[in-house]
Design a protein around this motif. Structure first.
Motif, PDB file in Angstrom:
ATOM      1  N   ALA A 311       0.855  -1.194   0.000  1.00 40.23           N
ATOM      2  CA  ALA A 311       0.000   0.000   0.000  1.00 40.23           C
ATOM      3  C   ALA A 311       0.886   1.237   0.000  1.00 40.23           C
ATOM      4  O   ALA A 311       1.624   1.475   0.960  1.00 40.23           O
ATOM      5  CB  ALA A 311      -0.915   0.001   1.216  1.00 40.23           C
ATOM      6  N   GLU A 312       0.802   2.008  -1.066  1.00 38.62           N
ATOM      7  CA  GLU A 312       1.656   3.179  -1.200  1.00 38.62           C
ATOM      8  C   GLU A 312       0.944   4.434  -0.724  1.00 38.62           C
ATOM      9  O   GLU A 312      -0.274   4.572  -0.895  1.00 38.62           O
ATOM     10  CB  GLU A 312       2.071   3.343  -2.665  1.00 38.62           C
ATOM     11  N   ARG A 315      -2.075   6.915  -2.594  1.00 44.41           N
ATOM     12  CA  ARG A 315      -2.808   6.137  -3.587  1.00 44.41           C
ATOM     13  C   ARG A 315      -3.967   5.401  -2.918  1.00 44.41           C
ATOM     14  O   ARG A 315      -3.915   5.066  -1.730  1.00 44.41           O
ATOM     15  CB  ARG A 315      -1.895   5.125  -4.277  1.00 44.41           C
ATOM     16  N   THR A 317      -5.695   2.036  -2.736  1.00 50.34           N
ATOM     17  CA  THR A 317      -5.433   0.626  -2.995  1.00 50.34           C
ATOM     18  C   THR A 317      -6.647  -0.183  -2.572  1.00 50.34           C
ATOM     19  O   THR A 317      -7.207   0.047  -1.499  1.00 50.34           O
ATOM     20  CB  THR A 317      -4.198   0.145  -2.205  1.00 50.34           C
ATOM     21  N   VAL A 501      -6.522   2.245   1.875  1.00 51.14           N
ATOM     22  CA  VAL A 501      -6.669   0.849   1.452  1.00 51.14           C
ATOM     23  C   VAL A 501      -8.081   0.421   1.833  1.00 51.14           C
ATOM     24  O   VAL A 501      -8.500   0.596   2.981  1.00 51.14           O
ATOM     25  CB  VAL A 501      -5.648  -0.076   2.132  1.00 51.14           C
ATOM     26  N   ALA A 513     -10.062   2.748  -7.734  1.00 49.94           N
ATOM     27  CA  ALA A 513      -8.785   2.462  -7.089  1.00 49.94           C
ATOM     28  C   ALA A 513      -7.625   2.646  -8.062  1.00 49.94           C
ATOM     29  O   ALA A 513      -7.727   2.339  -9.257  1.00 49.94           O
ATOM     30  CB  ALA A 513      -8.790   1.033  -6.534  1.00 49.94           C
ATOM     31  N   ASP A 514      -6.507   3.149  -7.542  1.00 46.88           N
ATOM     32  CA  ASP A 514      -5.297   3.269  -8.360  1.00 46.88           C
ATOM     33  C   ASP A 514      -4.729   1.888  -8.667  1.00 46.88           C
ATOM     34  O   ASP A 514      -4.176   1.661  -9.741  1.00 46.88           O
ATOM     35  CB  ASP A 514      -4.252   4.117  -7.631  1.00 46.88           C
ATOM     36  N   VAL A 515      -4.829   0.980  -7.703  1.00 52.04           N
ATOM     37  CA  VAL A 515      -4.357  -0.380  -7.902  1.00 52.04           C
ATOM     38  C   VAL A 515      -5.255  -1.325  -7.116  1.00 52.04           C
ATOM     39  O   VAL A 515      -5.687  -1.002  -6.005  1.00 52.04           O
ATOM     40  CB  VAL A 515      -2.875  -0.544  -7.464  1.00 52.04           C
ATOM     41  N   HIS A 517      -5.470  -5.305  -5.705  1.00 50.41           N
ATOM     42  CA  HIS A 517      -4.802  -6.577  -5.461  1.00 50.41           C
ATOM     43  C   HIS A 517      -5.874  -7.661  -5.376  1.00 50.41           C
ATOM     44  O   HIS A 517      -6.751  -7.614  -4.499  1.00 50.41           O
ATOM     45  CB  HIS A 517      -4.004  -6.542  -4.162  1.00 50.41           C
ATOM     46  N   SER A 527      -2.256  -8.092  -9.691  1.00 50.92           N
ATOM     47  CA  SER A 527      -2.423  -6.684  -9.330  1.00 50.92           C
ATOM     48  C   SER A 527      -2.558  -5.857 -10.594  1.00 50.92           C
ATOM     49  O   SER A 527      -1.985  -6.187 -11.645  1.00 50.92           O
ATOM     50  CB  SER A 527      -1.235  -6.184  -8.503  1.00 50.92           C
ATOM     51  N   THR A 529      -5.174  -2.348 -12.432  1.00 53.76           N
ATOM     52  CA  THR A 529      -6.406  -1.582 -12.288  1.00 53.76           C
ATOM     53  C   THR A 529      -7.594  -2.529 -12.394  1.00 53.76           C
ATOM     54  O   THR A 529      -7.465  -3.693 -12.809  1.00 53.76           O
ATOM     55  CB  THR A 529      -6.518  -0.507 -13.384  1.00 53.76           C
TER      56      THR A 529
END
Length: 552
Positions: A311-312, A315, A317, A501, A513-515, A517, A527, A529
């Protein structure tokens, strides 16, 4: 001690007063008996008061330790022990431990009395003293196995009692939902079956316990009969006097009291040990680590090696798992609730001081507790002052910098410092239907709110806290599609520049969401989009499609 000496004084009055016909001597010994009797009554009152105080002090001190530890555990408490277990400790175990304190007073006094009686009997007849000294251990040998059996059965019973209480707490907490779904009869029947099994276990505990009670009353009578039989034969043969025979009868009759006390002290101790083990197990639950390594200086990556989730900061997530519990477990590890191998900026999260973690990382559960109070306090909590206000759509900060502590007596409709920030958090959570009056009272657990309203108030509280990293569990699972879309849009804008997150299978949130999982068996399968995973991962596509159909 006063009970033990009374038969001796009576024997002296018989032998030296009645036997020799000395009225004055008889009166003196009679006065001594009266004096010891009055002193015994006074000491009995003092004993009762002191033992009651001791039992209450032990129970309440234990309750205080349990409550203090529960408070220190904080949000980690429901992750480590059930509510039913805490309830059982608070309303049953602490008082059982208090009763076990009888051993410290009555038990010691009973042993001392047996020793004094044996000494007095030895002066009358070594044979009688030997009968007493042998008889008391024999009684312990008879009762001991029953006490151990009671303790083993009691441990099993106590565990099942905690589990049943946990189910009761869960059922009562979700009673409105059960009524709405028509599931109350099924849960009532299940609770009845489990209660019946617990009752059967209680009978198994009660079996040896009833024998202990019977032996506590019956064995002293048998003991008394043996001693009197031996003493009567000795009196008939002239080995002891009539006064000594009366004294022996008094000793053994009185001895039934301490023997009975010893048996029941053993019974209380067996149950007390069971309760104490449960309390000690609770007190051994580890607290948050106050001291430790410093946290990263600024926003940093959270990484869970067990699942592979990263988790950045800055962003959004999302975690979408084939088993929802796996995604929740990941958030718990990233939030340092329980054992964790996660890292924060490359540093082991388990080694960082918990206050640092709690001040910057927030785990927001969709069933988190709502406390009683005005809506503004429920949303704002007691942060004095709080972190910066949540960002608005253009990235600016909205609202006041902090919020005051608990307030009372605020007229309806009157704003307080920080109310603008509360309203902004409520707007982001689309909880405007609850927030016409920030002074509105929220009942405990949000019982006067609908399920969707409770969830949005919880989300507003998390948004108001504005943590550096927000870990949210299914924040929109109880709202309709239109509201969910509005929450997704506003939450994304409000958390821009902050790490977030979410554990969810909602296509609306996943699309923003940006990414994402995709978790399978608790590990990251893929992982990317939301749209990339829809095209590349059939399992993900089926999961999201199922969730969408279920929502529809």
């Amino acid at each position: 001690m006063s009970l033990a000496f009374t038969p001796y004084l009576i024997s002296q009055a018989v032998d030296r007063g009645l036997g020799d016909g000395r009225r004055e001597t008889l009166l003196w010994w009679g006065a001594a008996v009266l004096l010891v009797g009055v002193a015994g009554a006074g000491l009995g009152i003092m004993r009762h008061r002191s033992m009651t105080k001791l039992r209450l002090a032990a129970a309440l001190r234990t309750a205080d330790l349990v409550m203090t530890h529960a408070t220190k555990l904080g949000a980690a408490l429901p992750r480590r022990v059930t509510a039913g277990e805490v309830v059982t400790i608070g309303i049953a175990d602490v008082w059982t431990i208090g009763r076990a304190m009888n051993v410290g007073g009555l038990g010691v006094a009973a042993i001392l009395t047996c020793v004094v009686v044996a000494v007095l009997l030895f002066q009358t007849s070594p044979v009688l003293a030997a009968v007493v000294l042998i008889g008391v251990p024999v009684l312990a040998m008879v009762v001991g196995p029953l006490l151990r059996r009671t303790q083993r059965a009691g441990l099993d019973y106590r565990q099942k009692q905690g589990e049943l209480n946990a189910r009761l707490v869960d059922v009562l907490g979700g009673l409105r939902v059960l009524n709405g779904l028509g599931g109350k009869p099924e849960h009532e029947a299940r609770y009845g079956r489990e209660s019946a099994r617990l009752r059967e276990q209680g009978y198994r505990v009660g079996g040896p316990a009833s024998w202990i009670g019977a032996l506590g009353e019956g064995l002293p009578v048998v003991f008394l009969g043996v001693v009197i039989w031996v003493a009567a034969r000795m009196a008939a043969s002239g080995e002891i006097t009539a006064g000594q025979l009366i004294a022996v009868y008094g000793y053994t009759a009185m001895l039934g009291i301490p023997v009975n006390m010893l048996i029941f002290c053993g019974f209380d101790t067996a149950h007390g040990l069971v309760a104490a083990r449960r309390v000690v197990d609770f007190l051994r639950l580890p607290l948050d680590k106050v001291d430790g390594e410093p946290a990263p200086d600024g926003p940093a990556v959270l990484f869970d090696p067990e699942s592979g989730v990263s988790a950045e900061p800055g962003r959004l997530t999302a975690l979408a798992g084939d088993r929802p519990a796996d995604a929740v477990a990941v958030l718990d590890r990233l939030g340092a609730y329980g054992p964790t191998s996660a890292t924060w900026g490359g540093r082991p999260l388990a080694g960082i001081a918990q206050p640092e973690i709690r001040s910057r990382i927030l785990v927001a559960e969709n069933d988190a507790a709502l406390f009683t109070g005005p809506l503004r306090e429920v949303v704002a909590g007691r942060d004095v002052p709080g972190p910066a206000a949540p960002t608005s759509g253009d990235g600016s900060r909205a609202g006041a910098a902090g919020n005051a502590g608990p307030r009372s007596g605020v007229p309806a409709g009157r704003d307080e410092p920080g109310d603008e920030r509360v309203r902004r958090a409520i707007e982001i959570a689309v909880a405007h239907d609850v927030a016409a009056d920030l002074g509105r009272t929220v009942e405990w657990g949000g019982r006067n709110l609908s399920g969707g309203q409770r969830q949005r108030v919880r989300l507003a509280r998390a948004v108001h806290a504005d943590p550096e990293m927000l870990l949210a569990v299914e924040p929109t699972s109880a709202v309709d599609a239109h509201t969910e879309a509005a929450i997704a849009e506003r939450l994304t804008a409000a958390r821009r520049g902050r790490g977030t997150v979410v554990a969810t299978t909602s296509p609306v949130l996943l699309d923003r969401a940006d990414v994402v999982h995709y978790l399978v068996g608790g590990r990251v399968r893929a992982s990317g989009t939301h749209r990339e995973l829809l095209g590349d991962e059939p399992g993900y596509r089926a999961l999201v499609s199922w969730a969408f159909a279920d929502d529809a």
